[in-house]
Design an enzyme around this catalytic site. Structure first.
Site, PDB file in Angstrom:
ATOM      1  N   ASP A  61      20.028  36.340  23.306  1.00 21.59           N
ATOM      2  CA  ASP A  61      18.614  36.261  22.566  1.00 21.59           C
ATOM      3  C   ASP A  61      17.506  36.776  23.434  1.00 21.59           C
ATOM      4  O   ASP A  61      17.159  36.358  24.469  1.00 21.59           O
ATOM      5  CB  ASP A  61      18.143  34.682  22.384  1.00 21.59           C
ATOM      6  CG  ASP A  61      17.059  34.705  21.649  1.00 21.59           C
ATOM      7  OD1 ASP A  61      16.330  35.625  21.567  1.00 21.59           O
ATOM      8  OD2 ASP A  61      16.654  33.358  21.637  1.00 21.59           O
ATOM      9  N   VAL A  62      17.102  38.053  22.950  1.00 24.15           N
ATOM     10  CA  VAL A  62      16.049  38.537  23.814  1.00 24.15           C
ATOM     11  C   VAL A  62      14.765  38.189  23.906  1.00 24.15           C
ATOM     12  O   VAL A  62      13.927  38.222  24.993  1.00 24.15           O
ATOM     13  CB  VAL A  62      15.869  40.280  23.449  1.00 24.15           C
ATOM     14  CG1 VAL A  62      17.184  41.079  23.445  1.00 24.15           C
ATOM     15  CG2 VAL A  62      15.134  40.053  21.916  1.00 24.15           C
ATOM     16  N   TYR A  81       4.229  41.579  12.454  1.00 26.22           N
ATOM     17  CA  TYR A  81       5.133  42.795  12.658  1.00 26.22           C
ATOM     18  C   TYR A  81       4.581  43.987  13.028  1.00 26.22           C
ATOM     19  O   TYR A  81       4.884  44.511  14.044  1.00 26.22           O
ATOM     20  CB  TYR A  81       6.140  42.912  11.349  1.00 26.22           C
ATOM     21  CG  TYR A  81       7.129  44.001  11.508  1.00 26.22           C
ATOM     22  CD1 TYR A  81       8.259  44.044  12.289  1.00 26.22           C
ATOM     23  CD2 TYR A  81       6.795  45.345  11.103  1.00 26.22           C
ATOM     24  CE1 TYR A  81       9.140  45.101  12.505  1.00 26.22           C
ATOM     25  CE2 TYR A  81       7.629  46.484  11.146  1.00 26.22           C
ATOM     26  CZ  TYR A  81       8.939  46.253  11.666  1.00 26.22           C
ATOM     27  OH  TYR A  81       9.682  47.350  11.930  1.00 26.22           O
ATOM     28  N   LYS A 122       4.711  46.005  16.969  1.00 29.00           N
ATOM     29  CA  LYS A 122       4.911  47.222  17.024  1.00 29.00           C
ATOM     30  C   LYS A 122       4.222  48.007  17.829  1.00 29.00           C
ATOM     31  O   LYS A 122       4.247  49.346  18.460  1.00 29.00           O
ATOM     32  CB  LYS A 122       5.392  47.800  15.604  1.00 29.00           C
ATOM     33  CG  LYS A 122       6.813  47.204  15.129  1.00 29.00           C
ATOM     34  CD  LYS A 122       7.628  47.336  16.035  1.00 29.00           C
ATOM     35  CE  LYS A 122       9.267  46.810  15.430  1.00 29.00           C
ATOM     36  NZ  LYS A 122      10.328  47.032  16.517  1.00 29.00           N
ATOM     37  N   THR A 155      17.930  49.890   5.954  1.00 28.13           N
ATOM     38  CA  THR A 155      18.457  48.531   6.646  1.00 28.13           C
ATOM     39  C   THR A 155      18.074  47.277   5.919  1.00 28.13           C
ATOM     40  O   THR A 155      17.104  47.367   5.140  1.00 28.13           O
ATOM     41  CB  THR A 155      17.852  48.597   8.190  1.00 28.13           C
ATOM     42  OG1 THR A 155      16.248  48.306   7.850  1.00 28.13           O
ATOM     43  CG2 THR A 155      18.046  49.863   8.954  1.00 28.13           C
TER      44      THR A 155
END
Length: 239
Positions: free
Chosen positions: A65-66, A159, A163, A194
């Site tokens: 889990d990063v 999100y 980014k 995706t």
């Protein structure tokens, strides 16, 4: 024509259980790299590793889990037991589509924890391992959603911010990596086919596949990166 940097290199790929991460791991392994696959989904990770091995490649899955700093430290400790890490691809990412006014503190924290803080943890660990060797290559994955003056879509505030941050993180790594022979670049794809794209905007027609992005990353790693270190490369599509 592809060069010869990748064969025999040890490269860590996060978000490797699906999408861009899985496709990139396959492309790197096909080019001769030993890929270490990191993601939370152990079953999916093992499946990707199995497909790479069946195709003649070398892959080591390490469930990670990063967003967990200790888990990232364990990942790179395990990597150091395999060999000298030469490359890192930060492809782990999450997305929750929710109107801004309804974005909870939990959604905000969880999104930035994986997309930005997780990338920071992994880049820091890789940088620390690469610096003594005097060489290393890091590729981060942002998004057109994090690029100034590109079209934005509702429901993606957390999100988008994450980014934007990944792009800034990459620029900072490039500056400090120069004296250590470490290069860092960022890719900002648009509509890639995706599950994440379908959550973001089901009406968007993908113009790129994960394999397109993975092959591009492999080609970039096999090219001289130092002159473009710090660059963000937007990937537009005509679809």
């Amino acid at each position: 024509m592809r060069g010869s940097w990748l064969p025999g290199r040890l490269v860590v790929v996060t978000g490797a259980s699906r999408g861009i991460g899985a496709a990139t791991a396959a492309a790197l392994a096909n080019a001769g790299a030993h890929v270490v696959l990191a993601a939370r989904d152990r079953h999916a990770l093992d499946d990707v590793a199995g497909r790479i091995r069946d195709a003649g490649g070398t892959a080591t899955p390490v469930p990670t889990d990063v967003a967990d700093e200790a888990a990232v430290e364990r990942l790179f400790s395990e990597v150091s037991g395999i060999g000298q890490v030469s490359g890192l691809i930060c492809a782990a990412g999450v997305l929750t589509n929710v109107p801004f006014a309804e974005t909870t503190s939990e959604t905000w924290r969880d999104t930035l924890a994986v997309n930005l803080t997780g990338a920071f943890y992994c880049c820091r660990a890789a940088f620390t391992a690469m610096a003594p060797a005097g060489a290393g290559r890091i590729v981060t994955i942002a998004s057109l959603s994090g690029v100034y003056a590109t079209e934005k879509f509702p429901g993606l505030a957390a999100y988008n911010v994450s980014k934007y941050g990944v792009i800034g993180l990459t620029e900072a790594i490039a500056v400090e990596g120069r004296e250590h022979g470490i290069s860092a670049i960022c890719l900002s794809p648009g509509a890639v086919d995706t599950e994440m794209l379908r959550r973001a905007n089901p009406a968007l027609r993908p113009g790129l596949t994960p394999a397109d992005v993975g092959e591009l990353i492999a080609a970039l790693l096999d090219s001289p990166l130092a002159p473009v270190s710090g660059a963000n490369i937007p990937l537009f599509s005509n679809a």
